[in-house]
Design a protein around this motif. Structure first.
Motif, PDB file in Angstrom:
ATOM      1  N   GLY A  46       0.803  -1.216   0.000  1.00  0.00           N
ATOM      2  CA  GLY A  46       0.000   0.000   0.000  1.00  0.00           C
ATOM      3  C   GLY A  46       0.836   1.266   0.000  1.00  0.00           C
ATOM      4  O   GLY A  46       2.031   1.257   0.345  1.00  0.00           O
ATOM      5  N   ASP A  47       0.208   2.359  -0.434  1.00  0.00           N
ATOM      6  CA  ASP A  47       0.877   3.662  -0.493  1.00  0.00           C
ATOM      7  C   ASP A  47       2.149   3.624  -1.334  1.00  0.00           C
ATOM      8  O   ASP A  47       3.108   4.362  -1.067  1.00  0.00           O
ATOM      9  CB  ASP A  47       1.206   4.173   0.915  1.00  0.00           C
ATOM     10  CG  ASP A  47      -0.046   4.426   1.748  1.00  0.00           C
ATOM     11  OD1 ASP A  47      -1.066   4.856   1.173  1.00  0.00           O
ATOM     12  OD2 ASP A  47       0.005   4.170   2.964  1.00  0.00           O
ATOM     13  N   GLY A  48       2.158   2.752  -2.336  1.00  0.00           N
ATOM     14  CA  GLY A  48       3.304   2.671  -3.227  1.00  0.00           C
ATOM     15  C   GLY A  48       4.461   1.867  -2.697  1.00  0.00           C
ATOM     16  O   GLY A  48       5.461   1.684  -3.405  1.00  0.00           O
ATOM     17  N   ARG A  49       4.369   1.381  -1.456  1.00  0.00           N
ATOM     18  CA  ARG A  49       5.465   0.605  -0.870  1.00  0.00           C
ATOM     19  C   ARG A  49       5.277  -0.874  -1.180  1.00  0.00           C
ATOM     20  O   ARG A  49       4.158  -1.386  -1.203  1.00  0.00           O
ATOM     21  CB  ARG A  49       5.502   0.804   0.649  1.00  0.00           C
ATOM     22  CG  ARG A  49       5.794   2.220   1.090  1.00  0.00           C
ATOM     23  CD  ARG A  49       7.265   2.540   0.958  1.00  0.00           C
ATOM     24  NE  ARG A  49       8.055   1.781   1.927  1.00  0.00           N
ATOM     25  CZ  ARG A  49       9.382   1.628   1.853  1.00  0.00           C
ATOM     26  NH1 ARG A  49      10.052   2.138   0.843  1.00  0.00           N
ATOM     27  NH2 ARG A  49      10.039   0.951   2.770  1.00  0.00           N
ATOM     28  N   GLY A  50       6.382  -1.572  -1.424  1.00  0.00           N
ATOM     29  CA  GLY A  50       6.297  -2.992  -1.718  1.00  0.00           C
ATOM     30  C   GLY A  50       7.627  -3.679  -1.541  1.00  0.00           C
ATOM     31  O   GLY A  50       8.649  -3.061  -1.213  1.00  0.00           O
ATOM     32  N   VAL A  51       7.608  -4.980  -1.761  1.00  0.00           N
ATOM     33  CA  VAL A  51       8.807  -5.809  -1.653  1.00  0.00           C
ATOM     34  C   VAL A  51       8.881  -6.715  -2.870  1.00  0.00           C
ATOM     35  O   VAL A  51       7.908  -7.416  -3.199  1.00  0.00           O
ATOM     36  CB  VAL A  51       8.785  -6.671  -0.370  1.00  0.00           C
ATOM     37  CG1 VAL A  51       9.994  -7.594  -0.333  1.00  0.00           C
ATOM     38  CG2 VAL A  51       8.757  -5.793   0.868  1.00  0.00           C
ATOM     39  N   LEU A  52      10.020  -6.694  -3.540  1.00  0.00           N
ATOM     40  CA  LEU A  52      10.297  -7.607  -4.649  1.00  0.00           C
ATOM     41  C   LEU A  52      11.140  -8.755  -4.122  1.00  0.00           C
ATOM     42  O   LEU A  52      12.236  -8.535  -3.584  1.00  0.00           O
ATOM     43  CB  LEU A  52      11.036  -6.877  -5.771  1.00  0.00           C
ATOM     44  CG  LEU A  52      11.426  -7.734  -6.972  1.00  0.00           C
ATOM     45  CD1 LEU A  52      10.191  -8.088  -7.796  1.00  0.00           C
ATOM     46  CD2 LEU A  52      12.457  -7.017  -7.845  1.00  0.00           C
ATOM     47  N   LEU A  53      10.628  -9.968  -4.236  1.00  0.00           N
ATOM     48  CA  LEU A  53      11.372 -11.166  -3.852  1.00  0.00           C
ATOM     49  C   LEU A  53      12.019 -11.767  -5.088  1.00  0.00           C
ATOM     50  O   LEU A  53      11.441 -11.759  -6.181  1.00  0.00           O
ATOM     51  CB  LEU A  53      10.450 -12.211  -3.218  1.00  0.00           C
ATOM     52  CG  LEU A  53       9.599 -11.804  -2.023  1.00  0.00           C
ATOM     53  CD1 LEU A  53       8.846 -13.021  -1.494  1.00  0.00           C
ATOM     54  CD2 LEU A  53      10.435 -11.170  -0.932  1.00  0.00           C
ATOM     55  N   LEU A  54      13.206 -12.318  -4.914  1.00  0.00           N
ATOM     56  CA  LEU A  54      13.880 -12.986  -6.030  1.00  0.00           C
ATOM     57  C   LEU A  54      14.667 -14.171  -5.511  1.00  0.00           C
ATOM     58  O   LEU A  54      15.076 -14.218  -4.343  1.00  0.00           O
ATOM     59  CB  LEU A  54      14.794 -12.011  -6.779  1.00  0.00           C
ATOM     60  CG  LEU A  54      15.983 -11.425  -6.009  1.00  0.00           C
ATOM     61  CD1 LEU A  54      17.251 -12.266  -6.207  1.00  0.00           C
ATOM     62  CD2 LEU A  54      16.247  -9.993  -6.453  1.00  0.00           C
ATOM     63  N   SER A  55      14.846 -15.136  -6.390  1.00  0.00           N
ATOM     64  CA  SER A  55      15.732 -16.263  -6.128  1.00  0.00           C
ATOM     65  C   SER A  55      16.957 -16.083  -7.007  1.00  0.00           C
ATOM     66  O   SER A  55      16.846 -15.957  -8.237  1.00  0.00           O
ATOM     67  CB  SER A  55      15.025 -17.583  -6.426  1.00  0.00           C
ATOM     68  OG  SER A  55      13.968 -17.790  -5.511  1.00  0.00           O
ATOM     69  N   ALA A  56      18.109 -16.023  -6.372  1.00  0.00           N
ATOM     70  CA  ALA A  56      19.345 -15.660  -7.059  1.00  0.00           C
ATOM     71  C   ALA A  56      19.915 -16.865  -7.792  1.00  0.00           C
ATOM     72  O   ALA A  56      20.196 -17.900  -7.186  1.00  0.00           O
ATOM     73  CB  ALA A  56      20.349 -15.117  -6.049  1.00  0.00           C
TER      74      ALA A  56
END
Length: 493
Positions: A210-220
């Motif tokens: 929300g409010d433009g905040r987020g989390v990008l998860l990745l597997s390296a």
């Protein structure tokens, strides 16, 4: 659960036999949590990928259902129905996945739709994204979500200039997709503790807070070594791109990969990961005589709640529903321990759930720790302890199995417990997996393979000079309720 296998989990999802890896298509639909996952219905080796299927109304009672998606001989996915996600829309469940063929280095994106609650799917007649944009060196694992009136898709990628990337596509109807460029692309960046974000990203996922905040998860993905570890970028979503902050290591252990997200009806973000084996094969997915012998490989982690703090810290804890698996209280102790004089705290079974407070003395000279002793002579044990020099939590499986084919080593969460403070822990042990959570939100997952019979013994121990305090509460971990509605090979029973 195979009755004769002491390492087969009781409270973690996996079918009775064969190979599994990435969780896929996590979605709440038609009153159920749906957890699909990569599955080889024929052996305990990484090959012939299908989507197998669990569902549950409450994360405690589960049904193992027939395989939902299988490769089409001669089709675009003849080499395997590989990873992706699913969305619930207009009463339908639509799965998006990577179509694997051995004659392509990339994996095009395609889809399949279910009108019966996710039990069976009809595949899209063509490919949604037949090939990647120019300058791409790796391309797989779509993640689709709704953003207002449009749909967005991220695809894990590597770029020819050495950067890892999450490439973005936009759609109004889930059929026609327009390339919008990289959502985020970065050269390898160091992560806290060890490792970096690598040159290739797979299983990219996005949690909107929300409010433009987020989390990008990745597997390296290491181009030389293959699957490595997981990372999280907190940041701000600007639609066309993601303004990322400093990356964080998502799990500090050696056996946690391909985490996938589910947006629960109550607004929580839930996450499952793949915990691979730490048996005799040095590389993930390489042939292992041990896994061939036991006939199964891989399991899914506990479901975790993922949150984002205002300071950008990504936090994890076991899903609150799992508290219902706690049975009889088997451990309760509080005291002080000195080096060379361990305290016996009581016995456990092979599956248990505990909370602990481990002290670092005010002068920094002594730290408390736990030892799970799994053999009568004390030679087989798993250590979970605060480092006397740094105050970091260290998990050491060097002596955790007398089986010579078990992998060893130690790992740490790079979060310092200052002198005079306590580290708050939750530790869930389930036969061959330990998931450790700090109260500050970090996690560490590892596999270990004790040969000792029950009962096991838990000790409080100390390192350094002086005395350190501890407090322990532990419960028997009851098994999940799983009704098997397949015959073990993905067909209806």
């Amino acid at each position: 659960m195979p009755a004769s296998d002491p390492h087969f989990p009781a409270a973690h999802l996996r079918p009775p036999a064969h190979w599994i890896n990435d969780p896929n298509g996590l979605v709440f639909h038609d009153g159920h949590y749906h957890v699909y996952f990569q599955y080889n219905p024929h052996s305990a080796r990484h090959a012939d990928m299908h989507w197998a299927h669990f569902r549950s109304p409450d994360l405690i009672r589960w049904e193992l259902l027939p395989v939902a998606l299988a490769p089409t001989p001669g089709g675009d996915d003849e080499g395997g129905v590989w990873s992706g996600n699913a969305v619930s829309t207009d009463g339908k469940l639509i799965a998006f996945y990577s179509a694997k063929r051995d004659d392509r280095w990339w994996q095009p994106v395609t889809s399949a739709v279910s009108h019966d609650g996710g039990l069976t799917f009809t595949k899209h007649p063509g490919l949604l994204i037949p090939q990647p944009a120019d300058g791409t060196s790796m391309f797989r694992d779509p993640y689709v979500w709704r953003d207002g009136e449009r749909w967005r898709m991220l695809v894990g990628s590597g770029l020819t200039d050495g950067r890892g990337a999450a490439q973005q596509y936009l759609s109004d109807d889930l059929e026609q997709w327009e390339y919008a460029g990289p959502f985020l692309a970065r050269a390898p960046e160091p992560l806290p503790g060890e490792g970096d974000t690598e040159e290739g990203w797979e299983c990219v996922q996005y949690a909107d807070f929300g409010d433009g905040r987020g989390v990008l998860l990745l597997s390296a993905w290491d181009p030389q070594g293959g699957a490595s570890h997981t990372a999280a970028y907190p940041g701000r979503d600007h639609g066309t791109h993601f303004a990322a902050e400093t990356p964080q290591r998502l799990d500090h252990g050696p056996e946690f990969y391909a985490p996938a997200l589910l947006h629960a009806p109550d607004g929580r973000w839930l996450m499952w990961g793949w915990a691979w084996e730490a048996r005799d094969a040095a590389q993930v997915g390489a042939p292992s005589t041990w896994t061939d012998e036991v006939g199964w490989a891989g399991l899914l982690s506990l479901p975790r709640e993922v949150t984002l703090d205002p300071d950008g810290s990504v936090r994890q804890r076991p899903a609150r529903e799992l508290d219902a698996l706690r049975g009889e209280q088997i451990l309760q102790a509080k005291g002080q321990v000195t080096t060379g004089s361990p305290c016996d705290l009581g016995t456990t079974g092979r599956s248990f759930d505990l909370t602990a407070r481990l002290h670092r003395s005010a002068d920094g000279g002594a730290t408390a720790g736990l030892r799970l002793v799994t053999s009568p002579d004390g030679s087989e044990y798993l250590d979970i302890a605060l480092d006397a020099a740094t105050g970091e939590l260290v998990v050491d499986r060097t002596h955790a199995s007398r089986e010579p084919r078990a992998q060893h080593g130690s790992w740490r969460i790079p979060r310092t417990t200052e002198p005079g403070d306590f580290a708050e822990l939750r530790v869930v042990v389930d036969r061959s997996i330990a998931e450790i959570f700090l109260g500050t939100g970090e996690a560490l997952t590892l596999r270990f393979y004790p040969l000792g019979e029950e009962p096991w013994h838990l000790q409080a121990r100390s390192a350094g000079q002086g005395a350190a305090d501890f407090e322990i509460h532990g419960w028997q971990l009851n098994p999940l309720s799983i009704e098997d509605k397949s015959d073990g090979n993905g067909r209806s029973s």
